[in-house]
Design a protein around this motif. Structure first.
Motif, PDB file in Angstrom:
ATOM      1  N   GLY A  49       0.823  -1.215   0.000  1.00 63.13           N
ATOM      2  CA  GLY A  49       0.000   0.000   0.000  1.00 63.13           C
ATOM      3  C   GLY A  49       0.852   1.258   0.000  1.00 63.13           C
ATOM      4  O   GLY A  49       0.577   2.214  -0.737  1.00 63.13           O
ATOM      5  N   ASP A  75      -3.412  -3.630  -6.093  1.00 66.98           N
ATOM      6  CA  ASP A  75      -2.756  -3.878  -4.806  1.00 66.98           C
ATOM      7  C   ASP A  75      -3.359  -5.106  -4.115  1.00 66.98           C
ATOM      8  O   ASP A  75      -4.548  -5.142  -3.803  1.00 66.98           O
ATOM      9  N   ARG A 117       1.747  -0.350  12.717  1.00 63.02           N
ATOM     10  CA  ARG A 117       0.622   0.257  11.994  1.00 63.02           C
ATOM     11  C   ARG A 117      -0.647   0.175  12.831  1.00 63.02           C
ATOM     12  O   ARG A 117      -1.446   1.101  12.863  1.00 63.02           O
TER      13      ARG A 117
HETATM   14 MG    MG Z   1      -2.164  -2.998   2.148  1.00 58.90          MG
END
Ligand code: MG
Ligand code: ADP
Length: 179
Positions: A49, A75, A117
């Motif tokens: 990403g 993606d 994340r």
């Molecule tokens: Mg991703």
């Protein structure tokens, strides 16, 4: 940063890369040119990403002559045999897979990145237990798809354990070479 990549980006600049996330059926419906597709694959947290966004951003910032709108990044697709069969059935003759951009990254690095994340992403699946399962699913279901394309000579592998800038540098080199 842009000047650093300006030479390599010369060819990428004039192209248009819509970023699709697992929605191959919405590909370029009005285009008269056959779509040229790049599948972007790698484990969870490999940086797919991040790099796709960067490619698209560089495009937005630097694009001058947007003459070719038939290039697409997808993606995280195809992530298993079912996806691949669906793609082949639906897109046969309608789009070409230029190559697979494979972000190759050590499992533990992938997990650590996703845990990081998870602190801000709000993704409930960014926890260690879920990540271990997602890595297993990736190894069992997605990696064999990458291997299939490898046999066809269509995989462009990048060491995704490096910094975002270093990985992007490699991405640019590949697009520069592939045209
Ligand atoms: Mg991703
Ligand atoms: P993917 O889409 O492959 O699951 P992401 O692009 O969402 O991976 O990246 C996962 C996390 O790792 C994000 O928090 C991102 O900022 C970070 N990240 C991505 N690429 C790198 C890199 N090369 N080095 C360090 N951290 C990275």
């Amino acid at each position: 940063m842009l000047s650093r990549y300006s030479r390599q980006l010369l060819q990428v600049r004039s192209l248009h890369f819509p970023l699709l996330t697992r929605r191959p059926l919405f590909l370029c419906p009005l285009s008269f040119m056959k779509p040229q597709v790049v599948f972007v694959l790698g484990g969870p947290g490999a940086g797919k990403g991040t790099q796709c966004t960067r490619i698209v951003e560089e495009m937005d910032q630097t694009m001058t002559a947007n003459t070719q709108k038939n290039k697409f990044l997808i993606d995280g697709f195809p992530r298993n045999q079912d996806n691949l069969q669906g793609w082949n059935k639906t897109m046969d003759g309608k789009a070409d897979v230029s190559f697979v951009l494979f972000f190759d990254c050590n499992n533990e690095i992938c997990i650590e990145r996703c845990l990081e994340r998870g602190k801000s992403s709000g993704r409930t699946d960014d926890n260690r237990e879920s990540l271990e399962k997602r890595i297993q699913t990736y190894l069992q279901s997605t990696k064999p798809i990458i291997d299939l394309y490898e046999e066809m000579g269509k995989v462009r592998k990048i060491d995704a354990s490096k910094s975002v800038d270093e990985v992007f540098d490699e991405v640019v080199k590949i697009f520069d070479k592939e045209g």
